[in-house]
Write a protein that holds these residues in place. Structure first.
Motif, short mmCIF file in Angstrom:
data_model
loop_
_atom_site.label_atom_id
_atom_site.label_comp_id
_atom_site.label_asym_id
_atom_site.label_seq_id
_atom_site.Cartn_x
_atom_site.Cartn_y
_atom_site.Cartn_z
N ARG A 172 26.46 83.50 86.69
CA ARG A 172 26.23 83.82 85.28
C ARG A 172 24.73 83.99 85.00
O ARG A 172 24.32 84.92 84.31
CB ARG A 172 26.80 82.74 84.39
CG ARG A 172 26.65 83.06 82.89
CD ARG A 172 27.29 82.00 82.01
NE ARG A 172 26.61 80.72 82.13
CZ ARG A 172 27.10 79.67 82.79
NH1 ARG A 172 28.29 79.77 83.37
NH2 ARG A 172 26.45 78.53 82.85
N ASP A 173 23.91 83.06 85.58
CA ASP A 173 22.46 83.16 85.36
C ASP A 173 21.92 84.47 85.94
O ASP A 173 21.10 85.16 85.31
CB ASP A 173 21.75 81.97 85.99
CG ASP A 173 22.08 80.66 85.29
OD1 ASP A 173 22.52 80.75 84.11
OD2 ASP A 173 21.91 79.59 85.90
N ALA A 226 21.06 91.75 83.36
CA ALA A 226 21.36 92.50 82.14
C ALA A 226 20.15 92.56 81.22
O ALA A 226 19.89 93.59 80.59
CB ALA A 226 22.55 91.88 81.42
N HIS A 227 19.41 91.46 81.13
CA HIS A 227 18.26 91.42 80.22
C HIS A 227 17.13 92.32 80.70
O HIS A 227 16.36 92.85 79.90
CB HIS A 227 17.77 90.00 80.05
CG HIS A 227 18.77 89.13 79.28
ND1 HIS A 227 18.79 87.76 79.38
CD2 HIS A 227 19.74 89.47 78.41
CE1 HIS A 227 19.76 87.28 78.61
NE2 HIS A 227 20.35 88.32 78.00
N SER A 228 17.01 92.46 82.00
CA SER A 228 15.92 93.28 82.53
C SER A 228 16.33 94.74 82.72
O SER A 228 15.49 95.58 83.03
CB SER A 228 15.45 92.71 83.88
OG SER A 228 16.52 92.72 84.82
N HIS A 261 25.81 95.68 80.66
CA HIS A 261 26.36 94.37 80.96
C HIS A 261 26.62 94.28 82.45
O HIS A 261 26.92 95.29 83.11
CB HIS A 261 27.66 94.11 80.20
CG HIS A 261 27.47 94.18 78.70
ND1 HIS A 261 26.76 93.24 78.00
CD2 HIS A 261 27.93 95.08 77.77
CE1 HIS A 261 26.77 93.54 76.71
NE2 HIS A 261 27.47 94.67 76.55
N VAL A 262 26.55 93.03 83.00
CA VAL A 262 26.71 92.80 84.44
C VAL A 262 27.80 91.76 84.67
O VAL A 262 27.89 90.75 83.94
CB VAL A 262 25.39 92.35 85.09
CG1 VAL A 262 25.59 92.05 86.58
CG2 VAL A 262 24.31 93.40 84.90
N THR A 283 33.41 83.96 89.01
CA THR A 283 32.78 85.11 88.35
C THR A 283 31.70 84.63 87.41
O THR A 283 31.73 83.49 86.91
CB THR A 283 33.81 85.93 87.54
OG1 THR A 283 34.35 85.10 86.53
CG2 THR A 283 34.94 86.45 88.43
N GLY A 284 30.77 85.53 87.18
CA GLY A 284 29.71 85.28 86.22
C GLY A 284 29.40 86.56 85.47
O GLY A 284 29.17 87.59 86.10
N SER A 285 29.39 86.49 84.14
CA SER A 285 29.18 87.69 83.32
C SER A 285 28.05 87.46 82.35
O SER A 285 27.84 86.35 81.86
CB SER A 285 30.46 88.05 82.56
OG SER A 285 30.24 89.14 81.70
N SER A 286 27.34 88.55 82.10
CA SER A 286 26.26 88.46 81.12
C SER A 286 26.82 88.36 79.70
O SER A 286 26.12 87.90 78.80
CB SER A 286 25.34 89.68 81.24
OG SER A 286 26.07 90.87 80.97
#
Length: 510
Positions: A82-83, A89-91, A96-97, A109-112
């Motif tokens: 997630r991190d 995503a922020h950069s 969205h990722v 799973t990890g999602s933005s």
């Protein structure tokens, strides 16, 4: 509004008018060109916008996967994924990722943004391609590739891409919204549509200008030709310019001048011919009067003359009367040709008029009359007598008795039918029965009549505003002539009075 203006408006409204066809052609050409150009421009801009957005997003996603996702442990936790997804995503340029890995044998799973992008948003076909290991060859040195496709989620277009870290790392997916690009392309489509509409308006204005430039001379030519057809032979066009229309105007003026000259020559010859016939007929009347008087005296004394001379006397008397009838008929014809014939109207009972005509010529025993008294008409009695004398006399001469004359009314018309019981009129002769001096057979150069009787009859019908038709009855039962006259010819009469001083009563025989 003038007749010319009305004709111009009507010409512009007709579907077959040249002006409308020019407008349609210009509009179709402009529409085709504008739609083609707009379509090509829209397609090129669409591909350019989408390709630029797509390349930017995919290039940044590939770098983020190499820099951030590749640095994750082999078995990352959900928090690690997630991190990393949030950082990517922020950069990145607004996407969205979603990262998918494995920890202790379980998928994590990890999602933005879990509300906007989950694994369910990734098409199954794309997941299959991303997780498929590619065979290594000399042309392919990587087991996993970056795949992408465009999809629609909730009526919003998206770009979805995915790839997997080589060596057992997590798989990453990107979701990029194309809504802004769609709005930009919609604005472009509206702009191109407005441009197309303006092109149509401009083409209509150009077509109108071209049509006016081309059609105004054509309209003037049409008006001039119409005036020429109405008898205004001095009509000419004003020629300006050196183009094809100017050449056409020159040609029209030359043709009009030639036509005016020829018509003037023909009119002069016709007038000279009419004057000659009229003068000749007039000059013949004086000697004919004297000859007729002498012939009548000879006829009275024929029984006391030598039997060898009597036949010659009878022949002279007969031919004198025939010549006298011919001269009278020629004078009548010249009055019709010169337009000097006039009606002298009177109100008469048709039955009395027909009876008087038959009685004056001693035809009562040979004619069967069907006419009710009380049918009152207003016409020229002398001319009606001439018409009836010619029609009945012709029927008695060529059809034989009994001749049936029937009188009836048809609304505002008087209809008189003259029917015989002879062999009828040959079909080839029917169209010519009212022609002057026409003879049914070339082998009959001489006949008892002048050959002018029926033509004079039809001219007298025309001057009343009526007509005469000839036809055969079925099964060879004879011929029938139908005279149709208006019951009141008041509107057709000229100045009151007789045609001329020579207007004498004639029997009108052929």
């Amino acid at each position: 509004m003038s007749d010319t203006a009305k004709r111009s408006i009507l010409a512009g409204l007709r579907w077959t008018s040249l002006r409308l066809r020019l407008l349609i052609v210009f509009a179709l050409v402009a529409l085709t060109a504008a739609v083609s150009a707009s379509g090509i421009a829209y397609w090129l801009n669409r591909e350019a916008v989408l390709t630029r957005t797509q390349d930017t997003a995919l290039g940044d996603f590939r770098r983020q996967m190499q820099n951030r996702a590749a640095s994750l442990p082999l078995e990352p936790t959900a928090d690690d994924l997630r991190d990393a997804a949030e950082q990517m995503a922020h950069s990145g340029p607004g996407y969205h990722v979603l990262l998918i890995g494995s920890h202790d044998g379980k998928p994590v799973t990890g999602s933005s943004d879990l509300d906007s992008f989950t694994k369910a948003d990734v098409p199954a076909s794309l997941q299959k391609q991303v997780n498929k290991k590619q065979p290594l060859t000399s042309a392919n040195t990587f087991e996993y590739h970056l795949f992408w496709q465009r999809t629609t989620l909730g009526n919003t277009p998206y770009l979805v891409a995915g790839t997997k870290i080589i060596g057992g790392g997590p798989a990453g997916y990107m979701l990029k919204s194309l809504d802004q690009e769609r709005e930009d392309l919609s604005s472009l489509a509206w702009s191109l549509g407005i441009a197309t509409a303006l092109a149509l308006v401009g083409s209509a204005l150009l077509a109108q200008a071209a049509a006016t430039t081309v059609l105004r001379p054509v309209q003037r030519l049409g008006d001039a030709a119409r005036k020429l057809g109405e008898g205004k032979l001095d009509t000419r066009l004003v020629v300006s310019g050196t183009d094809e229309l100017a050449d056409l105007s020159h040609t029209f003026n030359k043709a009009a001048s030639s036509l005016e000259k020829k018509v003037a020559d023909m009119s002069a010859r016709e007038e000279s011919s009419r004057r000659f016939v009229a003068d000749m007929s007039h000059e013949l009347r004086t000697p004919l009067t004297a000859i007729t008087a002498v012939a009548e005296v000879l006829e009275d004394e024929a029984d006391s003359l030598d039997p060898m001379i009597a036949p010659a006397v009878h022949l002279v008397v007969s031919e004198t009367r025939r010549l006298n009838d011919l001269v009278e008929n020629l004078m009548e014809v010249t009055r019709f040709d010169a337009g000097t014939a006039r009606l002298v109207l009177d109100t008469v009972d048709v039955a009395d008029q027909v009876t008087a005509c038959i009685d004056a010529r001693a035809w009562l025993d040979a004619v069967d009359l069907d006419a009710e008294r009380g049918i009152m008409v207003r016409l020229d009695p002398r001319r009606l007598d001439v018409i009836l004398a010619n029609l009945i006399g012709n029927a008695l001469k060529h059809g034989g008795s009994p001749v049936r004359v029937s009188v009836r009314t048809d609304e505002d018309d008087l209809v008189i039918e003259v029917r015989d019981h002879g062999p009828g009129i040959p079909e080839e002769v029917l169209p010519h029965v009212f022609d002057r001096f026409y003879k049914a057979s070339a082998s009959r150069p001489r006949s008892d009549g002048s050959g002018l009787g029926l033509s004079i009859a039809v001219e007298n019908a025309h001057i009343h505003g009526g007509d005469i038709t000839a036809s055969n009855l079925p099964d060879g039962e004879g011929a029938v002539f139908v005279l149709r006259l208006p019951r009141d010819a008041e509107g057709l009469t000229g100045a009151p009075g007789s045609d001329d001083p020579d207007r004498d009563e004639k029997d009108g025989s052929q």
